[in-house]
Design an enzyme around this catalytic site. Structure first.
Site, PDB file in Angstrom:
ATOM      1  N   ARG A 105       0.922  -0.854   0.187  1.00 54.33           N
ATOM      2  CA  ARG A 105      -0.097   0.475   0.295  1.00 54.33           C
ATOM      3  C   ARG A 105       0.987   1.315  -0.307  1.00 54.33           C
ATOM      4  NH1 ARG A 105      -3.538   1.102   5.108  1.00 54.33           N
ATOM      5  NH2 ARG A 105      -2.267   2.705   5.853  1.00 54.33           N
ATOM      6  N   CYS A 107      -0.201   5.563   1.055  1.00 56.09           N
ATOM      7  CA  CYS A 107      -0.457   6.368   1.578  1.00 56.09           C
ATOM      8  C   CYS A 107      -0.320   7.958   1.109  1.00 56.09           C
ATOM      9  CB  CYS A 107      -1.209   5.989   2.823  1.00 56.09           C
ATOM     10  SG  CYS A 107      -2.683   6.882   3.893  1.00 56.09           S
TER      11      CYS A 107
END
Ligand SMILES: C=C(N)C(=O)O
Length: 128
Positions: A105, A107
């Site tokens: 991921r 962010c």
């Protein structure tokens, strides 16, 4: 030219803007970024950032399932938030959906997102 397949489902927000909800190429599904928009009303859902994050992930999930996959097949996401102060609450809700072997991921805090939403997530999914 490489063969691609567009995925479309009424279970995730649809609009007239020039992008597909998802596109499959070579066994990978690329899911467009979704905000916390209800597919029924096309309005941003009411509620705190946790409720909004749930709606975002359920929109992604609808596209993944339309392509024959599940959230367990997601290998990478990008999370966009307009306020990094929401990071902990976004993580808490996100972790309820991706609790085991979560995807890779990134962010990012973005100045502004389409429809002025507070959170948007896109995903790459191993579909075959
Ligand atoms: C909302 C989007 N995913 C877009 O405009 O690209």
């Amino acid at each position: 030219m490489v063969e691609t397949q567009s995925i479309s489902t009424p279970e995730a927000p649809q609009n007239d803007n020039p992008y597909s909800q998802g596109v499959i190429v070579d066994g990978l599904l690329f899911v467009s970024g979704f905000g916390p928009v209800s597919p029924e009303t096309m309005e941003t859902v009411n509620g705190d950032i946790g409720i909004q994050t749930s709606r975002v992930i359920e929109n992604l999930q609808a596209v993944v399932e339309e392509a024959g996959g599940s959230l367990a097949d997601v290998v990478k996401t990008t999370v966009y938030v307009t306020d990094m102060a929401d990071y902990d609450q976004v993580n808490e809700t996100y972790g309820e959906y991706f609790d085991e072997d979560p995807p890779a991921r990134v962010c990012i805090e973005a100045a502004r997102l389409p429809d002025n939403v507070s959170v948007e997530i896109d995903a790459i999914v191993a579909i075959e």
